[in-house]
Design an enzyme around this catalytic site. Sequence first.
Site, PDB file in Angstrom:
ATOM      1  N   THR A  45      41.331  42.768  26.459  1.00 15.23           N
ATOM      2  CA  THR A  45      40.983  43.407  25.197  1.00 15.23           C
ATOM      3  C   THR A  45      40.952  42.403  24.053  1.00 15.23           C
ATOM      4  O   THR A  45      40.203  42.563  23.087  1.00 15.23           O
ATOM      5  CB  THR A  45      41.981  44.539  24.881  1.00 15.23           C
ATOM      6  OG1 THR A  45      42.037  45.424  26.009  1.00 15.23           O
ATOM      7  CG2 THR A  45      41.567  45.332  23.667  1.00 15.23           C
ATOM      8  N   TYR A 132      47.136  40.196  38.202  1.00 17.49           N
ATOM      9  CA  TYR A 132      46.237  41.292  37.825  1.00 17.49           C
ATOM     10  C   TYR A 132      45.186  41.429  38.918  1.00 17.49           C
ATOM     11  O   TYR A 132      44.320  40.572  39.067  1.00 17.49           O
ATOM     12  CB  TYR A 132      45.586  40.967  36.484  1.00 17.49           C
ATOM     13  CG  TYR A 132      44.852  42.123  35.819  1.00 17.49           C
ATOM     14  CD1 TYR A 132      44.758  43.385  36.401  1.00 17.49           C
ATOM     15  CD2 TYR A 132      44.225  41.947  34.587  1.00 17.49           C
ATOM     16  CE1 TYR A 132      44.103  44.428  35.777  1.00 17.49           C
ATOM     17  CE2 TYR A 132      43.559  42.981  33.949  1.00 17.49           C
ATOM     18  CZ  TYR A 132      43.498  44.221  34.549  1.00 17.49           C
ATOM     19  OH  TYR A 132      42.833  45.252  33.929  1.00 17.49           O
ATOM     20  N   LYS A 157      49.654  44.092  38.068  1.00 18.61           N
ATOM     21  CA  LYS A 157      48.885  45.065  37.293  1.00 18.61           C
ATOM     22  C   LYS A 157      47.663  45.440  38.106  1.00 18.61           C
ATOM     23  O   LYS A 157      46.930  44.565  38.574  1.00 18.61           O
ATOM     24  CB  LYS A 157      48.481  44.462  35.946  1.00 18.61           C
ATOM     25  CG  LYS A 157      47.755  45.441  35.030  1.00 18.61           C
ATOM     26  CD  LYS A 157      47.320  44.772  33.729  1.00 18.61           C
ATOM     27  CE  LYS A 157      46.575  45.749  32.833  1.00 18.61           C
ATOM     28  NZ  LYS A 157      45.981  45.082  31.656  1.00 18.61           N
TER      29      LYS A 157
END
Length: 302
Positions: A45, A132, A157
Amino acid sequence: MAGGVLAFPLTSFREDGGLDLDAYRRYLTAQVATSPGALFPACGTGEFSALDEDEYRAVVTAAVEIAGGRLPVVAGTGYGWAQALRFARIAEEAGADALLVLPHYLVAAPEDGLVEQLRRIADGTRLPLIAYQRGQVTFTPDGVRRIAGIPTVVGLKDGHSDLDRLQRLTLAAPEGFLFFNGAATAEIQARAYATVGVPAYSSAVHAFAPEIADAFFTALREGDDPAVTALLRDFYVPFVELRDRVPGYAVSLVKAAARMRGLPVGPVRAPLTDPGPEDLAVLEAVLDAGLKLAGAERPRTA
């Protein structure tokens, strides 16, 4: 970190594309004031892939200073292991508490290589690592056992949303290994993830509307199903439907919504593009619906 929304702040840019560090610090101050469970600067993000090393250092340093030890700061790192280590060392010098290892660049790789990638990064930094899995990165139960055997790899994640696979991964992991729901707009699947033992999730919505993100988190934690359903139906699902219209909107819409709220984040950097007028009109209506449900409102300008 399961005790609050995990915040993934945007990175502030000027209209000419340059980093606006003063604006970023003001924005971070507002984010930290909402008491998220952790702060994840320079991640997806935050347009990690658009930052050079000097900008990355400035962004992570600002996050550490503004967090002030009140919450963990988990910086993004990525690309191949050699470049990931350059960013990891910068984050370590800046005082970050841990690293989120974003999917490596471009190539698909076998699991042996994915494990070795994390091992190489772990060998070069003292910071704890969270892997991730998203895009071209996918672990098997055996792979999770192997990465959990690397002393500083503390969690995973997940961005694939394959709950059957994820349940197998959680059962294969040792006690204390952390799992996070990292699906895009993770609230959509938060209830489902919780059923397989993964209650913690990242929230891109927190980047522009912490009131909505906190309202959802509280309703989910307290078992207020009518409130959860209303937020999903009237805000999150319409937001996701808009997000899915254009590649990159997972970040572009978040920045546009932040600007609608008067937050000093600026535009996205190429190759992302800002939304056009029609999509902005839809976003405005969706945002207002979400804020109304959360008992908040968007400031109006004359």
